[in-house]
Write a protein that holds these residues in place. Structure first.
Motif, PDB file in Angstrom:
ATOM      1  N   UNK A 122       0.822  -1.212   0.000  1.00  0.00           N
ATOM      2  CA  UNK A 122       0.000   0.000   0.000  1.00  0.00           C
ATOM      3  C   UNK A 122       0.852   1.257   0.000  1.00  0.00           C
ATOM      4  N   UNK A 123       1.940   1.243   0.761  1.00  0.00           N
ATOM      5  CA  UNK A 123       2.838   2.404   0.788  1.00  0.00           C
ATOM      6  C   UNK A 123       3.471   2.615  -0.584  1.00  0.00           C
ATOM      7  N   UNK A 124       3.856   1.521  -1.229  1.00  0.00           N
ATOM      8  CA  UNK A 124       4.433   1.638  -2.576  1.00  0.00           C
ATOM      9  C   UNK A 124       3.449   2.219  -3.575  1.00  0.00           C
ATOM     10  N   UNK A 125       2.198   1.769  -3.526  1.00  0.00           N
ATOM     11  CA  UNK A 125       1.189   2.315  -4.438  1.00  0.00           C
ATOM     12  C   UNK A 125       0.952   3.806  -4.193  1.00  0.00           C
ATOM     13  N   UNK A 126       0.905   4.182  -2.925  1.00  0.00           N
ATOM     14  CA  UNK A 126       0.696   5.602  -2.614  1.00  0.00           C
ATOM     15  C   UNK A 126       1.857   6.437  -3.145  1.00  0.00           C
ATOM     16  N   UNK A 127       3.077   5.980  -2.954  1.00  0.00           N
ATOM     17  CA  UNK A 127       4.245   6.738  -3.418  1.00  0.00           C
ATOM     18  C   UNK A 127       4.320   6.789  -4.939  1.00  0.00           C
ATOM     19  N   UNK A 128       3.858   5.732  -5.628  1.00  0.00           N
ATOM     20  CA  UNK A 128       3.852   5.757  -7.093  1.00  0.00           C
ATOM     21  C   UNK A 128       2.817   6.747  -7.623  1.00  0.00           C
ATOM     22  N   UNK A 129       1.665   6.791  -6.993  1.00  0.00           N
ATOM     23  CA  UNK A 129       0.588   7.665  -7.464  1.00  0.00           C
ATOM     24  C   UNK A 129       0.820   9.124  -7.095  1.00  0.00           C
ATOM     25  N   UNK A 130       1.365   9.333  -5.892  1.00  0.00           N
ATOM     26  CA  UNK A 130       1.526  10.698  -5.415  1.00  0.00           C
ATOM     27  C   UNK A 130       2.852  10.815  -4.663  1.00  0.00           C
ATOM     28  N   UNK A 131       3.935  11.177  -5.355  1.00  0.00           N
ATOM     29  CA  UNK A 131       5.245  11.280  -4.702  1.00  0.00           C
ATOM     30  C   UNK A 131       5.297  12.357  -3.616  1.00  0.00           C
ATOM     31  N   UNK A 132       4.363  13.311  -3.643  1.00  0.00           N
ATOM     32  CA  UNK A 132       4.351  14.364  -2.622  1.00  0.00           C
ATOM     33  C   UNK A 132       3.822  13.863  -1.277  1.00  0.00           C
ATOM     34  N   UNK A 133       3.312  12.654  -1.237  1.00  0.00           N
ATOM     35  CA  UNK A 133       2.724  12.116  -0.008  1.00  0.00           C
ATOM     36  C   UNK A 133       3.717  11.259   0.778  1.00  0.00           C
ATOM     37  N   UNK A 134       5.018  11.519   0.587  1.00  0.00           N
ATOM     38  CA  UNK A 134       6.040  10.707   1.253  1.00  0.00           C
ATOM     39  C   UNK A 134       5.886  10.713   2.770  1.00  0.00           C
ATOM     40  N   UNK A 135       5.662  11.866   3.332  1.00  0.00           N
ATOM     41  CA  UNK A 135       5.567  11.978   4.795  1.00  0.00           C
ATOM     42  C   UNK A 135       4.401  11.132   5.317  1.00  0.00           C
ATOM     43  N   UNK A 136       3.269  11.243   4.661  1.00  0.00           N
ATOM     44  CA  UNK A 136       2.081  10.515   5.116  1.00  0.00           C
ATOM     45  C   UNK A 136       2.218   9.013   4.853  1.00  0.00           C
ATOM     46  N   UNK A 137       2.788   8.671   3.706  1.00  0.00           N
ATOM     47  CA  UNK A 137       2.931   7.258   3.366  1.00  0.00           C
ATOM     48  C   UNK A 137       3.939   6.561   4.275  1.00  0.00           C
ATOM     49  N   UNK A 138       4.979   7.254   4.669  1.00  0.00           N
ATOM     50  CA  UNK A 138       5.968   6.663   5.564  1.00  0.00           C
ATOM     51  C   UNK A 138       5.531   6.718   7.024  1.00  0.00           C
ATOM     52  N   UNK A 139       4.599   7.603   7.336  1.00  0.00           N
ATOM     53  CA  UNK A 139       4.082   7.660   8.704  1.00  0.00           C
ATOM     54  C   UNK A 139       3.172   6.474   9.006  1.00  0.00           C
TER      55      UNK A 139
END
Length: 107
Positions: A19-36
């Protein structure tokens, strides 16, 4: 609990990683939220295990799990010697002991 618990942990970690990988692929600006998210999952896991665990039933749970696993592995032997009722009685005794101990710990 040992190996089965480890497999559950691997499944959960895999789901979070995918899920984190999909979020980072779709929206690279969401790094903080995806890694949190993994950090929050770890914090929740430690909190849940320290606050909601029923102490003292781990041995009974492992015993019941082992008994069930052995019964499933030796199903043909149990069927051949026609001892299913005896195995069911053993399971019920272990499950009742676990239920009684867990209820006593909760109260």
């Amino acid at each position: 609990e040992g190996f089965a618990g480890f497999l559950k942990l691997l499944v959960t970690a895999g789901n979070v990683a995918i899920n984190t990988g999909f979020v980072l692929m779709k929206n690279p600006n969401a790094k903080v939220y995806a890694l949190a998210l993994p950090v929050l999952v770890l914090i929740w896991g430690f909190y849940r295990n320290s606050c909601f665990e029923v102490k003292g039933v781990r041995v009974e749970t492992a015993g019941l799990f082992h008994y069930t696993h052995e019964s499933c592995e030796k199903d043909a032997l149990i069927r051949e010697y026609q001892i299913r009722p005896m195995m069911n009685q053993g399971f019920m005794q272990r499950a009742d002991a676990l239920r009684t101990k867990a209820a006593a710990r909760i109260v």
